[in-house]
Design an enzyme around this catalytic site. Structure first.
Site, PDB file in Angstrom:
ATOM      1  CB  ALA A   1      -7.384   0.223   5.111  1.00 46.52           C
TER       2      ALA A   1
ATOM      3  CB  THR B   1      -8.385   2.318   0.478  1.00 49.93           C
ATOM      4  OG1 THR B   1      -7.685   1.559  -0.514  1.00 49.93           O
ATOM      5  CG2 THR B   1      -7.605   2.301   1.766  1.00 49.93           C
TER       6      THR B   1
ATOM      7  CB  THR C   1     -10.408   7.929   6.849  1.00 48.92           C
ATOM      8  OG1 THR C   1     -10.927   8.801   5.844  1.00 48.92           O
ATOM      9  CG2 THR C   1     -11.572   7.132   7.413  1.00 48.92           C
ATOM     10  CG  ASP C   2     -10.799  12.922   5.366  1.00 52.91           C
ATOM     11  OD1 ASP C   2     -10.416  11.755   5.089  1.00 52.91           O
ATOM     12  OD2 ASP C   2     -11.049  13.763   4.482  1.00 52.91           O
TER      13      ASP C   2
ATOM     14  N   GLY D   1       0.824  -1.213   0.000  1.00 53.58           N
ATOM     15  CA  GLY D   1       0.000   0.000   0.000  1.00 53.58           C
ATOM     16  C   GLY D   1       0.853   1.255   0.000  1.00 53.58           C
ATOM     17  CD  GLN D   2      -1.669   6.112  -1.838  1.00 54.19           C
ATOM     18  OE1 GLN D   2      -1.086   7.105  -2.284  1.00 54.19           O
ATOM     19  NE2 GLN D   2      -2.942   6.141  -1.477  1.00 54.19           N
TER      20      GLN D   2
ATOM     21  CE1 TYR E   1     -11.640   3.422   3.700  1.00 59.40           C
ATOM     22  CE2 TYR E   1     -12.322   5.709   3.903  1.00 59.40           C
ATOM     23  CZ  TYR E   1     -11.333   4.751   3.942  1.00 59.40           C
ATOM     24  OH  TYR E   1     -10.030   5.114   4.219  1.00 59.40           O
TER      25      TYR E   1
ATOM     26  CG  ASP F   1      -6.079 -12.532   5.129  1.00 60.07           C
ATOM     27  OD1 ASP F   1      -6.693 -11.574   5.649  1.00 60.07           O
ATOM     28  OD2 ASP F   1      -6.471 -13.109   4.093  1.00 60.07           O
ATOM     29  CG  LEU F   2      -5.797  -6.761   9.385  1.00 59.89           C
ATOM     30  CD1 LEU F   2      -4.779  -6.997  10.477  1.00 59.89           C
ATOM     31  CD2 LEU F   2      -5.613  -5.390   8.783  1.00 59.89           C
TER      32      LEU F   2
HETATM   33  N1  LIG Z   1      -6.125   6.486   0.401  1.00 61.64           N
HETATM   34  C1  LIG Z   1      -6.662   7.562   0.993  1.00 61.64           C
HETATM   35  O1  LIG Z   1      -7.036   8.547   0.353  1.00 61.64           O
HETATM   36  C2  LIG Z   1      -6.797   7.585   2.494  1.00 61.64           C
HETATM   37  C3  LIG Z   1      -7.338   8.728   3.109  1.00 61.64           C
HETATM   38  C4  LIG Z   1      -7.443   8.754   4.498  1.00 61.64           C
HETATM   39  C5  LIG Z   1      -7.034   7.660   5.243  1.00 61.64           C
HETATM   40  N2  LIG Z   1      -6.541   6.554   4.625  1.00 61.64           N
HETATM   41  C6  LIG Z   1      -6.112   5.410   5.434  1.00 61.64           C
HETATM   42  O2  LIG Z   1      -4.714   5.320   5.336  1.00 61.64           O
HETATM   43  C7  LIG Z   1      -4.319   3.959   5.481  1.00 61.64           C
HETATM   44  C8  LIG Z   1      -3.384   3.577   4.342  1.00 61.64           C
HETATM   45  O3  LIG Z   1      -4.088   3.731   3.116  1.00 61.64           O
HETATM   46  P1  LIG Z   1      -3.393   3.465   1.711  1.00 61.64           P
HETATM   47  O4  LIG Z   1      -3.964   4.450   0.760  1.00 61.64           O
HETATM   48  O5  LIG Z   1      -1.917   3.348   1.899  1.00 61.64           O
HETATM   49  O6  LIG Z   1      -4.004   2.039   1.369  1.00 61.64           O
HETATM   50  P2  LIG Z   1      -3.785   1.175   0.033  1.00 61.64           P
HETATM   51  O7  LIG Z   1      -2.740   1.783  -0.810  1.00 61.64           O
HETATM   52  O8  LIG Z   1      -5.139   0.907  -0.521  1.00 61.64           O
HETATM   53  O9  LIG Z   1      -3.189  -0.163   0.648  1.00 61.64           O
HETATM   54  C9  LIG Z   1      -3.974  -1.015   1.413  1.00 61.64           C
HETATM   55  C10 LIG Z   1      -3.106  -2.130   1.925  1.00 61.64           C
HETATM   56  O10 LIG Z   1      -3.925  -3.081   2.618  1.00 61.64           O
HETATM   57  C11 LIG Z   1      -3.433  -4.385   2.316  1.00 61.64           C
HETATM   58  N3  LIG Z   1      -4.441  -5.406   2.519  1.00 61.64           N
HETATM   59  C12 LIG Z   1      -5.599  -5.552   1.863  1.00 61.64           C
HETATM   60  N4  LIG Z   1      -6.250  -6.632   2.327  1.00 61.64           N
HETATM   61  C13 LIG Z   1      -5.458  -7.176   3.300  1.00 61.64           C
HETATM   62  C14 LIG Z   1      -5.574  -8.288   4.159  1.00 61.64           C
HETATM   63  N5  LIG Z   1      -6.655  -9.080   4.136  1.00 61.64           N
HETATM   64  N6  LIG Z   1      -4.574  -8.557   5.016  1.00 61.64           N
HETATM   65  C15 LIG Z   1      -3.479  -7.771   5.064  1.00 61.64           C
HETATM   66  N7  LIG Z   1      -3.306  -6.696   4.279  1.00 61.64           N
HETATM   67  C16 LIG Z   1      -4.297  -6.404   3.402  1.00 61.64           C
HETATM   68  C17 LIG Z   1      -3.039  -4.274   0.869  1.00 61.64           C
HETATM   69  O11 LIG Z   1      -2.192  -5.331   0.568  1.00 61.64           O
HETATM   70  P3  LIG Z   1      -2.291  -6.107  -0.859  1.00 61.64           P
HETATM   71  O12 LIG Z   1      -1.207  -5.534  -1.669  1.00 61.64           O
HETATM   72  O13 LIG Z   1      -2.056  -7.507  -0.456  1.00 61.64           O
HETATM   73  O14 LIG Z   1      -3.651  -5.879  -1.434  1.00 61.64           O
HETATM   74  C18 LIG Z   1      -2.365  -2.906   0.858  1.00 61.64           C
HETATM   75  O15 LIG Z   1      -1.015  -3.039   1.261  1.00 61.64           O
HETATM   76  C19 LIG Z   1      -5.611   3.154   5.542  1.00 61.64           C
HETATM   77  O16 LIG Z   1      -5.928   2.906   6.885  1.00 61.64           O
HETATM   78  C20 LIG Z   1      -6.648   4.082   4.949  1.00 61.64           C
HETATM   79  O17 LIG Z   1      -7.946   3.819   5.444  1.00 61.64           O
HETATM   80  C21 LIG Z   1      -6.389   6.495   3.270  1.00 61.64           C
END
Ligand SMILES: NC(=O)c1ccc[n+]([C@@H]2O[C@H](COP(=O)([O-])OP(=O)(O)OC[C@H]3O[C@@H](n4cnc5c(N)ncnc54)[C@H](OP(=O)(O)O)[C@@H]3O)[C@@H](O)[C@H]2O)c1
Length: 314
Positions: free
Chosen positions: A64, A66, A105-106, A14-15, A129, A40-41
């Protein structure tokens, strides 16, 4: 791993997960990122095995579900990963004696306050979400008293799926981009958020339950803007690097309906994290320049002024 310096990052590709490893290692931690299929979470056994194996002093949940719009039609994966998963992880980290950071998240707010949200404001999510992330916050706080819930917004990076990369892709393909101008918030770059987590880490590892170091915190980029304002900055920065720049048109949320309702104004007040942890809201424009240098290339050198008969012209 040496006790007290090991950090388990949950989520691998993830990012935020990708940004956390270099940030934690630069701060002197032994950081390991684990994700599927090893961790696996949704599977308690795999979570407990990962914690036993990595012996963390701190666990950071960067995993998460997302896909905000998809969650409206498919709530179960969002609920399992955003609420059930953090509960399992918080339980395992508390049992091991590790502190935990749960990223949120917001979108837990409804966006109707008309001013930046503080940690004391009541959440009222308007999407599946947002509701699933709020349930995850409650579960973590209940299961592990040595936890931080870190709410952020509009996460971006040079990798992954995000608004920045979508704007750059569409700018190459289209003559006009129409972007919502009536949703307020702030972009937050994953590398800035990762550095903030690495900065908090030593005091979270050292603090006892009940410390003000734990609890809910907000951290988002500064200054506040709209999606349209963010798109404008992306296109301006990209054009300065020689990227094609289409026309940008401001539209309303009503003109761009989506399955999930987003908060119209989810600006986050980041005073508490500055007071307690000494972390200032990072300027997203600086981070945007860094990301554009990676994605597009360096800024082009200014063209020398042309000499005309009348004198100097641009
Ligand atoms: N993106 C936004 O705009 C945003 C805004 C506010 C807050 N947030 C929060 O910031 C955090 C990071 O977000 P992000 O954008 O970095 O997320 P992301 O790029 O969508 O990455 C999500 C990660 O979750 C992993 N994942 C999915 N299913 C899983 C499982 N069953 N077990 C273990 N890992 C699993 C994915 O791994 P795989 O590669 O295996 O799929 C990926 O590494 C999250 O909590 C999100 O809610 C995000």
């Amino acid at each position: 791993m040496s006790a007290g310096r090991s950090v388990l990052v949950v989520g691998r590709s993830g990012q935020l997960a990708e940004a956390l490893l270099p940030a934690l290692r630069a701060a002197g931690f032994e950081a390991v990122a684990m994700g599927r299929p090893d961790l696996d979470l949704r599977d308690g056994d795999s979570v407990q095995a990962a914690v036993r194996r990595t012996r963390p002093a701190l666990v950071v949940n960067a995993a998460a579900w997302t896909a905000v719009d998809r969650a409206e039609d498919e709530p179960w994966p969002a609920e399992a990963l955003n609420a059930g998963g953090p509960a399992i992880l918080a339980d395992a980290s508390r049992a091991w004696g590790a502190a935990m950071v749960q990223v949120s998240t917001d979108y837990v707010f409804d966006g109707r306050k008309g001013a930046p949200y503080t940690e004391r404001d009541n959440p009222a999510p308007r999407s599946i979400y947002g509701a699933s992330k709020l349930a995850g916050e409650y579960a973590v706080r209940q299961a592990n008293p040595r936890s931080v819930v870190l709410r952020t917004s509009w996460l971006c990076s040079a990798t992954g799926h995000n608004f920045l990369r979508t704007v750059l892709r569409l700018a190459s393909e289209r003559e006009e981009l129409r972007v919502v101008a009536d949703q307020l918030g702030a972009p937050t770059f994953a590398d800035d958020l990762a550095v903030a987590i690495a900065t908090m880490a030593p005091s979270l590892i050292a603090a006892e339950a009940g410390s003000t170091r734990f609890g809910v915190f907000h951290l988002a980029g500064a200054p506040h803007t709209s999606w349209h304002g963010f798109a404008e900055a992306i296109l301006r920065g990209a054009a300065a690097r020689g990227h094609r720049a289409p026309k940008l048109t401001a539209i309303t949320t009503a003109e761009y309906p989506t399955p999930a309702t987003r908060p119209a104004d989810s600006r986050l007040d980041c005073t508490r994290i500055a007071d307690v942890h000494g972390i200032a809201a990072p300027d997203w424009r600086v981070a945007l320049d860094r990301a554009l240098d990676t994605l597009v290339g360096p800024t082009l050198a200014p063209q020398p002024a042309r000499q005309s008969k009348e004198g100097i012209s641009a």
